[in-house]
Design a protein around this motif. Structure first.
Motif, PDB file in Angstrom:
ATOM      1  N   ASN A   7      -1.989   5.612  -4.539  1.00  0.00           N
ATOM      2  CA  ASN A   7      -0.865   5.949  -3.678  1.00  0.00           C
ATOM      3  C   ASN A   7       0.380   5.286  -4.387  1.00  0.00           C
ATOM      4  O   ASN A   7       1.448   5.868  -4.497  1.00  0.00           O
ATOM      5  N   ALA A   8       0.135   3.977  -4.861  1.00  0.00           N
ATOM      6  CA  ALA A   8       1.449   3.133  -5.498  1.00  0.00           C
ATOM      7  C   ALA A   8       1.404   3.995  -6.725  1.00  0.00           C
ATOM      8  O   ALA A   8       2.786   3.855  -6.954  1.00  0.00           O
ATOM      9  N   VAL A   9       0.610   4.264  -7.507  1.00  0.00           N
ATOM     10  CA  VAL A   9       0.985   4.853  -8.645  1.00  0.00           C
ATOM     11  C   VAL A   9       1.696   6.115  -8.410  1.00  0.00           C
ATOM     12  O   VAL A   9       2.608   6.510  -8.987  1.00  0.00           O
ATOM     13  N   LEU A  10       1.444   7.031  -7.661  1.00  0.00           N
ATOM     14  CA  LEU A  10       1.907   8.390  -7.367  1.00  0.00           C
ATOM     15  C   LEU A  10       3.393   7.879  -6.874  1.00  0.00           C
ATOM     16  O   LEU A  10       4.292   8.899  -7.063  1.00  0.00           O
TER      17      LEU A  10
END
Length: 174
Positions: A7-10
């Motif tokens: 989620n953080a990468v997205l």
């Protein structure tokens, strides 16, 4: 090294893409003198350092979107976009090349300017906006214009305009 969650990468990818679009819209607003678009790109308390415009971005927005008889054409191209995103804030360095045709004392001059935007961005109401922009002038060239818009094959092409009569508004709307 800390691994980021999916989620953080997205979120990072989405933020960087939104910032790239923000800079593309800034170029469009400059080249088409689109005041509504330009206003939408800035935080309410946005600031700029653009040579003669230092401080609130509001006077810059008005000047950049007001017709100037001496400026016949302009083209802003951004590249080498580098962003560091931290939640709802980001910083960035964006390279820009500005090509314009000016009329000075009756003669047309082609001006090329290379520089960078050093930016602070922030999300407002879920949208990335420019909080502070500093233009760094790296180089320029000024040459007598050799542009040929009305002869031979060049007469056949659709012509760009520095306002909302530009053909892009037929496709993209206001």
């Amino acid at each position: 090294m800390n691994a980021m969650s999916p989620n953080a990468v997205l979120e990072q990818v989405e933020a960087r893409q939104a910032l790239q679009q923000l800079n593309a819209r800034f170029s469009r607003a400059m080249d088409r003198m689109d005041r509504c678009l330009m206003v939408s790109l800035w935080c309410d308390d946005g600031e700029i350092d653009w040579g003669s415009h230092k401080g609130s971005a509001k006077p810059f927005v008005i000047a950049a979107t007001t017709a100037d008889e001496a400026l016949e054409r302009s083209f802003h191209s951004v590249s080498n976009e580098y962003f560091e995103v931290d939640g709802t804030h980001a910083i960035g360095e964006v390279s820009v090349i500005i090509v314009s045709t000016l009329v000075e004392e009756g003669a047309k001059i082609d001006r090329l300017i290379g520089g960078r935007y050093l930016d602070r961005y922030r999300q407002e109401d879920g949208h990335w906006k420019i909080a502070k922009r500093t233009f760094v002038h790296d180089w320029n060239m000024n040459l007598p214009s050799s542009a040929n818009y009305e002869e031979g094959m060049f007469a056949l092409f659709l012509k760009g305009k520095r306002d909302k009569t530009d053909p892009s508004y037929q496709l993209l709307g206001a």
